[in-house]
Scaffold this motif. Structure first.
Motif, PDB file in Angstrom:
ATOM      1  N   SER A  92       0.306   2.897  10.331  1.00  0.00           N
ATOM      2  CA  SER A  92       1.024   2.162   9.290  1.00  0.00           C
ATOM      3  C   SER A  92       0.127   1.081   8.677  1.00  0.00           C
ATOM      4  N   ASN A  93      -1.177   1.151   8.948  1.00  0.00           N
ATOM      5  CA  ASN A  93      -2.139   0.188   8.415  1.00  0.00           C
ATOM      6  C   ASN A  93      -3.166   0.875   7.519  1.00  0.00           C
ATOM      7  N   ALA A  94      -3.764   0.082   6.633  1.00  0.00           N
ATOM      8  CA  ALA A  94      -4.872   0.531   5.793  1.00  0.00           C
ATOM      9  C   ALA A  94      -5.937  -0.559   5.820  1.00  0.00           C
ATOM     10  N   TRP A  95      -7.156  -0.189   5.435  1.00  0.00           N
ATOM     11  CA  TRP A  95      -8.276  -1.130   5.454  1.00  0.00           C
ATOM     12  C   TRP A  95      -8.216  -2.074   4.259  1.00  0.00           C
ATOM     13  N   VAL A  96      -8.616  -3.321   4.505  1.00  0.00           N
ATOM     14  CA  VAL A  96      -8.676  -4.348   3.470  1.00  0.00           C
ATOM     15  C   VAL A  96     -10.019  -5.061   3.534  1.00  0.00           C
ATOM     16  N   PHE A 110       0.803   8.621   6.770  1.00  0.00           N
ATOM     17  CA  PHE A 110       1.897   7.686   6.496  1.00  0.00           C
ATOM     18  C   PHE A 110       1.723   7.160   5.081  1.00  0.00           C
ATOM     19  N   ALA A 111       2.671   7.470   4.205  1.00  0.00           N
ATOM     20  CA  ALA A 111       2.549   7.133   2.786  1.00  0.00           C
ATOM     21  C   ALA A 111       2.511   5.641   2.512  1.00  0.00           C
ATOM     22  N   GLY A 112       3.132   4.861   3.360  1.00  0.00           N
ATOM     23  CA  GLY A 112       3.181   3.427   3.120  1.00  0.00           C
ATOM     24  C   GLY A 112       4.529   3.010   2.572  1.00  0.00           C
ATOM     25  N   ILE A 113       4.539   1.921   1.843  1.00  0.00           N
ATOM     26  CA  ILE A 113       5.778   1.320   1.372  1.00  0.00           C
ATOM     27  C   ILE A 113       5.882   1.465  -0.144  1.00  0.00           C
ATOM     28  N   GLU A 114       6.788   2.335  -0.584  1.00  0.00           N
ATOM     29  CA  GLU A 114       6.943   2.568  -2.022  1.00  0.00           C
ATOM     30  C   GLU A 114       7.648   1.412  -2.713  1.00  0.00           C
ATOM     31  N   ASP A 115       8.676   0.877  -2.091  1.00  0.00           N
ATOM     32  CA  ASP A 115       9.435  -0.222  -2.677  1.00  0.00           C
ATOM     33  C   ASP A 115       9.182  -1.470  -1.865  1.00  0.00           C
ATOM     34  N   GLY A 116       8.307  -2.305  -2.361  1.00  0.00           N
ATOM     35  CA  GLY A 116       7.954  -3.522  -1.639  1.00  0.00           C
ATOM     36  C   GLY A 116       8.794  -4.722  -2.017  1.00  0.00           C
ATOM     37  N   GLY A 117       9.964  -4.493  -2.588  1.00  0.00           N
ATOM     38  CA  GLY A 117      10.805  -5.620  -2.973  1.00  0.00           C
ATOM     39  C   GLY A 117      10.206  -6.343  -4.166  1.00  0.00           C
ATOM     40  N   VAL A 118       9.702  -7.557  -3.963  1.00  0.00           N
ATOM     41  CA  VAL A 118       9.129  -8.319  -5.074  1.00  0.00           C
ATOM     42  C   VAL A 118       7.776  -7.757  -5.497  1.00  0.00           C
ATOM     43  N   TYR A 119       7.184  -6.908  -4.657  1.00  0.00           N
ATOM     44  CA  TYR A 119       5.883  -6.347  -4.957  1.00  0.00           C
ATOM     45  C   TYR A 119       6.017  -4.911  -5.444  1.00  0.00           C
ATOM     46  N   SER A 120       5.181  -4.532  -6.367  1.00  0.00           N
ATOM     47  CA  SER A 120       5.050  -3.128  -6.727  1.00  0.00           C
ATOM     48  C   SER A 120       4.142  -2.505  -5.676  1.00  0.00           C
ATOM     49  N   TRP A 129       0.859  -1.196   0.000  1.00  0.00           N
ATOM     50  CA  TRP A 129       0.000   0.000   0.000  1.00  0.00           C
ATOM     51  C   TRP A 129       0.882   1.228   0.000  1.00  0.00           C
ATOM     52  N   TYR A 130       0.632   2.135  -0.965  1.00  0.00           N
ATOM     53  CA  TYR A 130       1.416   3.369  -1.033  1.00  0.00           C
ATOM     54  C   TYR A 130       0.567   4.475  -1.627  1.00  0.00           C
ATOM     55  N   ASN A 131       0.644   5.653  -0.984  1.00  0.00           N
ATOM     56  CA  ASN A 131      -0.054   6.846  -1.462  1.00  0.00           C
ATOM     57  C   ASN A 131       0.770   8.045  -1.000  1.00  0.00           C
ATOM     58  N   ASP A 132       1.395   8.745  -1.935  1.00  0.00           N
ATOM     59  CA  ASP A 132       2.266   9.854  -1.541  1.00  0.00           C
ATOM     60  C   ASP A 132       1.518  11.158  -1.296  1.00  0.00           C
ATOM     61  N   ASP A 133       0.191  11.146  -1.392  1.00  0.00           N
ATOM     62  CA  ASP A 133      -0.619  12.344  -1.151  1.00  0.00           C
ATOM     63  C   ASP A 133      -0.893  12.494   0.351  1.00  0.00           C
ATOM     64  N   GLY A 134      -0.244  13.461   0.976  1.00  0.00           N
ATOM     65  CA  GLY A 134      -0.389  13.680   2.411  1.00  0.00           C
ATOM     66  C   GLY A 134      -1.796  14.022   2.848  1.00  0.00           C
ATOM     67  N   GLU A 135      -2.642  14.451   1.920  1.00  0.00           N
ATOM     68  CA  GLU A 135      -4.037  14.772   2.256  1.00  0.00           C
ATOM     69  C   GLU A 135      -4.897  13.522   2.401  1.00  0.00           C
ATOM     70  N   ASN A 161     -10.953  -5.650   7.684  1.00  0.00           N
ATOM     71  CA  ASN A 161      -9.999  -5.494   8.767  1.00  0.00           C
ATOM     72  C   ASN A 161      -8.923  -4.530   8.305  1.00  0.00           C
ATOM     73  N   ASP A 162      -7.979  -4.208   9.188  1.00  0.00           N
ATOM     74  CA  ASP A 162      -6.851  -3.399   8.771  1.00  0.00           C
ATOM     75  C   ASP A 162      -5.642  -4.300   8.586  1.00  0.00           C
ATOM     76  N   ASN A 163      -4.654  -3.806   7.828  1.00  0.00           N
ATOM     77  CA  ASN A 163      -3.496  -4.610   7.485  1.00  0.00           C
ATOM     78  C   ASN A 163      -2.302  -3.688   7.342  1.00  0.00           C
ATOM     79  N   GLY A 164      -1.121  -4.169   7.677  1.00  0.00           N
ATOM     80  CA  GLY A 164       0.090  -3.372   7.550  1.00  0.00           C
ATOM     81  C   GLY A 164       0.370  -3.004   6.101  1.00  0.00           C
ATOM     82  N   LYS A 165       0.656  -1.727   5.856  1.00  0.00           N
ATOM     83  CA  LYS A 165       0.880  -1.234   4.495  1.00  0.00           C
ATOM     84  C   LYS A 165       2.073  -1.896   3.806  1.00  0.00           C
ATOM     85  N   GLN A 166       2.937  -2.547   4.573  1.00  0.00           N
ATOM     86  CA  GLN A 166       4.103  -3.206   3.999  1.00  0.00           C
ATOM     87  C   GLN A 166       3.775  -4.572   3.395  1.00  0.00           C
TER      88      GLN A 166
END
Length: 127
Positions: free
Chosen positions: A97-101, A21-31, A10-16, A110-115
Motif C-alpha cells: 500500500s506504499n509507493a516511493w517518494v 494495489f491501485a492506491g486511493i482514487e478518492d482522496g477526499g480533499v486531494y485528487s 497515489w493512484y494507478n488503475d493499471d494492474g501491470e 523513502n516509501d509512503n502510504g498511497k493514501q
C-alpha cells in the motif's frame, strides 16, 4: 490545476504497473496522481503543447535531487518547488500500500502510504 500547493493521493488503475494495489482514487480533499496527469494531458495546448505527461519513476525523480541544498533541487530550472515530499510512479513492493517518494527538503528517498496527500512533478519522455 497547476497550483504548486496542490497535493494528490497515489493512484494507478493499471494492474501491470501499480504493484498489485491501485492506491486511493478518492482522496477526499486531494485528487489522485492519475487524475492529475490525465487532466494535464487533456489541456495539452496549454502545457508545452504535449499530451504525454506522466509521473516519474523513482530513478527519474531522484536524478534531479540535490541533497546538499534546500530545497534539494535546482530552483533555476524548477522554480516554486515546495521543499517537501513528491510522488514517483514506482510502487514499493508487489501488493504494498506504499509507493516511493523523493523528499525535496533533503534529497532522500523513502516509501509512503498511497493514501497520503503528496506533491507531484510530472515528466514526459520527450518523444
Amino acid at each position: 490545476l497547476r497550483d504548486k500547493d496542490n497535493k494528490y493521493t497515489w493512484y494507478n488503475d493499471d494492474g501491470e504497473t501499480n504493484g498489485g494495489f491501485a492506491g486511493i482514487e478518492d482522496g477526499g480533499v486531494y485528487s489522485n496522481t492519475q487524475a492529475f496527469a490525465e487532466a494535464v494531458n487533456d489541456e495539452s495546448a496549454t502545457l508545452c503543447g504535449a499530451n504525454d505527461w506522466r509521473l516519474p519513476t523513482i530513478d527519474e525523480l531522484q536524478s534531479i535531487a540535490f541533497p546538499d541544498q534546500t530545497p534539494a533541487i535546482d530552483t533555476d530550472y524548477f522554480p516554486n518547488t515546495v521543499s517537501s515530499v513528491y510522488w514517483t510512479s514506482s510502487p514499493r513492493d508487489n501488493g504494498s500500500s506504499n509507493a516511493w517518494v523523493v523528499y525535496f527538503n533533503n534529497g532522500s528517498v523513502n516509501d509512503n502510504g498511497k493514501q497520503n496527500g503528496r506533491y507531484v512533478r510530472l515528466v514526459r519522455s520527450g518523444q
